[in-house]
Design an enzyme around this catalytic site. Structure first.
Site, PDB file in Angstrom:
ATOM      1  N   TYR A 273       0.841  -1.205   0.000  1.00 37.58           N
ATOM      2  CA  TYR A 273       0.000   0.000   0.000  1.00 37.58           C
ATOM      3  C   TYR A 273       0.873   1.251   0.000  1.00 37.58           C
ATOM      4  CZ  TYR A 273      -3.001   3.748   1.647  1.00 37.58           C
ATOM      5  OH  TYR A 273      -3.666   4.946   1.751  1.00 37.58           O
TER       6      TYR A 273
ATOM      7  N   GLU B  62      -4.319   7.131  -3.590  1.00 34.92           N
ATOM      8  CA  GLU B  62      -3.686   5.911  -3.098  1.00 34.92           C
ATOM      9  C   GLU B  62      -3.619   4.826  -4.154  1.00 34.92           C
ATOM     10  OE1 GLU B  62      -5.859   4.873   0.475  1.00 34.92           O
ATOM     11  OE2 GLU B  62      -7.491   3.967  -0.648  1.00 34.92           O
TER      12      GLU B  62
END
Lengths: 289, 378
Positions: free
Chosen positions: B101, B189
């Site tokens: 991530y 993101e």
């Protein structure tokens, strides 16, 4: 006395020649505010409403010794105007503009860390010191001179509560609208610190709302104060994840709820009003009046 | 403003971040044609503004073009958390080795964008943050020079990523931080950031939120706007310049100023009512705006009555009263309206309302009690 703004403050207005800027400049002058300069690039040399207009803030400060600024510049130029004021050494800047991109404000916030300027707002109604004048858009007739300090994140709610205080005979030292955006220059805590030091403030009323943790930060400081603080928190019925008008008024996850703020304030010994109508009596009780 | 995965990936692509090729289809036939073009097994991904698409069945596979068509047929028209799937992204199936991530999110507490990195990718990062915050490496972005490549690499190394990801992911994270600023994002993101079998690193999924306040200088993104929520009224309100939030009750609420409207909702709830919406008409509204707001709120079929709460500073009471009277003929017959006008023009406004036989309250509490009573008497 008062905090931030006094009758001796010399105010310049950026974006003064725009529709909003001009309308509110007239109102500020009517409230006896000492407006010494306007700033609009391209309009330097003009005189509007008896106020000289300059192309840059630096020039306005040099020619008029202005030591405070109110910003009415439209959203995409407002953060730049904040930084221009800071770079010109203006110690107090009040930014009324709503809708500034948040990345612009992050840049301005970083810039202000390196300049000794106090920023109020943006997205705020400004501030008023009853009997001395105002910087911003608050309706001046609702105020009354007195010793209650007032801090709020919103505009019209400020007017509501101030009108209640005034009707109850509780005048105000200074009223500060700190703004409804996620990134603001001055939060509750530094305002409380200023009111604590101000000899003409006896008690403080703070109106918070959902979103962020500024009320919780204030609650951590309040037990060190000698003056009573009365609080109100709006947005008790607001659902999570929905932005309630103000860009900053949003509950994300478990942070920013009204319940959490009320609990933090109560744990700090702060009386929290269930509705705004109880605020005047709670202030009187705290001051034994 | 929310944007779709394919749009977020388009932004990343422009900043040099590797993403797998993909095309958007609105019909099963289009999906089949795209799959044929790729000449490889594909993934069909629902393009809706909510998370949890996979769990809801919004991500399906097709090894042949015919299977891709059938998969698209299943996903298109599907309802995911109240939103209908109108488009799917068709993209070649990836063989992912590891998932990580990386993200950038605006953080109000630090007054800066915060970079976040975790080796625990592919899943809900908020859950990781809640259960094992030590697995997330964070650092605020310095607004003077953005995120430096060395800082990005250091964060990935601190998160315990293999050296190939430190090297290639570092460049990706630096570019993501640049994209965040250039696109006026409030969130950007990549989840997962995928390490592939062949050692390449790419953005397998992406999410970007664009700051509404920046849309005037992001004209391309402004054209990407679509209804974000299950409530089309909120989308229409935005286009009309009204700040409207749909809630679940039956008392329509209109006021001026966000804090005041929020406080009015609380007051109505205390009076035993359930607010149907939040609507802020802003400062200085004229009669026309008031009328528009009333008609707008009344379009919600749940609304049984409307409370108007105005504290007049720049807004004038008689303008508000005129707007209410103008709207009356076009509102559902018998729908109760209670107005509370205070401040500038309150006397004139109240007189106009009284002449028109309309209810008004002396303050926000009185008005809240009156509208709740009027609705319960219907």
């Amino acid at each position: 006395m008062s905090i931030l703004y006094h009758s001796s403050t010399k105010v310049l207005v950026t974006g003064m020649t725009g529709r909003e800027g001009l309308f509110h400049t007239k109102n500020m002058i009517a409230a006896n505010t000492n407006i010494v300069a306007g700033v609009t690039p391209g309009k330097g040399g003009q005189t509007i409403e008896g106020v000289p207009v300059f192309d840059t803030v630096r020039e306005a400060v040099a020619k008029t010794a202005a030591n405070a600024a109110v910003i009415f510049v439209p959203p995409l130029g407002a953060a730049d105007s904040i930084m221009e004021c800071a770079e010109a050494g203006v110690p107090l800047v009040v930014c009324i503009t709503e809708g500034i991109p948040v990345n612009d404000m992050a840049r301005a916030a970083a810039f202000l860390k390196e300049h000794p300027t106090t920023l109020i707002g943006p997205n705020c109604p400004g501030l008023a010191t009853p009997g001395q004048g105002k910087m911003g858009i608050m309706p001046y007739h609702i105020f009354k001179e007195g010793d209650i300090g007032f801090i709020s994140r919103s505009g019209t709610l400020t007017y509501e509560v101030v009108a209640l205080l005034t009707a109850a005979g509780l005048g105000q030292s200074t009223c500060v609208g700190i703004g409804g955006d996620p990134i603001i220059g001055t939060t509750f805590k530094p305002c409380l610190e200023m009111f604590e030091k101000d000899p003409h403030t006896a008690a403080v009323v703070m109106c918070g709302e959902i979103g962020g943790s500024d009320e919780e930060d204030a609650a951590a400081y309040i037990p060190t104060m000698t003056k009573p603080v009365i609080a109100f928190v709006s947005g008790r019925t607001a659902p999570p994840g929905k932005r309630m008008g103000h860009a900053g008024a949003i509950i994300s996850g478990n942070t920013g709820t009204a319940a959490g703020k009320v609990a933090a304030l109560q744990a700090a010994g702060v009386p929290v009003a269930e509705t705004i109508f109880e605020i005047p009596d709670m202030v009187k009780k705290a001051l034994n009046r | 403003m929310k944007i779709h995965e394919y749009q977020a990936k388009e932004i990343l692509r422009r900043f040099g971040i590797p993403v797998q090729p993909g095309k958007v289809a609105a019909t099963p036939e289009e999906a089949e044609a795209i799959a044929r073009e790729f000449n490889a097994p594909v993934v069909i991904k629902a393009q809706v503004y909510v998370g949890g698409r996979g769990k809801a069945g919004g991500i399906q596979f097709g090894d042949t073009p015919e299977q891709a068509r059938d998969a698209a047929k299943r996903v298109l028209g599907m309802d995911i958390k109240g939103l209908t799937v109108n488009k799917v992204l068709v993209t070649p199936k990836l063989i992912i080795k590891e998932e990580y991530y990386v993200g950038v999110i605006m953080d109000r507490a630090t007054q800066a964008p915060v970079i976040m990195v975790s080796a625990a990718g592919g899943i809900d990062i908020e859950e990781v943050a809640a259960t094992s915050p030590e697995k997330i490496i964070k650092r605020p972005m310095d607004m003077r020079w953005g995120l430096l490549p060395e800082q990005a690499r250091q964060m990935l190394a601190d998160a315990g990523m293999p050296s190939v990801v430190v090297a290639k992911g570092g460049a990706i994270l630096t570019a993501l931080a640049k994209a965040f600023l250039a696109a006026d994002a409030s969130l950007a993101e990549i989840n997962p950031l995928a390490l592939m079998e062949d050692g390449s690193v790419m953005a397998a999924d992406a999410k970007i939120l664009i700051d509404d306040n920046a849309l005037p200088r992001q004209p391309e993104f402004a054209t990407w706007a679509e209804p974000e929520e299950a409530n089309p009224l909120e989308f229409e309100a935005k286009a009309e310049g009204l700040t409207y939030v749909k809630l679940d009750g039956d008392v329509g609420i209109i006021g001026n100023g966000a804090g005041l409207v929020m406080t009015t909702l609380d007051m109505v709830a205390r009076s035993g009512g359930k607010p149907a919406n939040f609507l802020d008409i802003g400062g200085g509204a004229k009669a026309e705006v008031m009328k528009k707001a009333l008609l707008f709120v009344a379009r919600d079929p749940q609304v049984k009555g409307i409370l108007v709460n105005i504290f007049g500073g720049i807004t004038r009471g008689e303008e508000v009263a005129k707007g209410i009277i103008m709207a009356q003929g076009e509102l559902p017959p018998g729908m109760p309206i209670v107005a509370r006008l205070s401040g500038t023009g309150e006397v004139e406004g109240r007189a106009l309302l009284a002449n028109a036989g309309l209810m008004w309250g002396t303050d926000m509490r009185d008005a809240s009690q009156k509208i709740v009573a009027a609705i319960s008497n219907l």
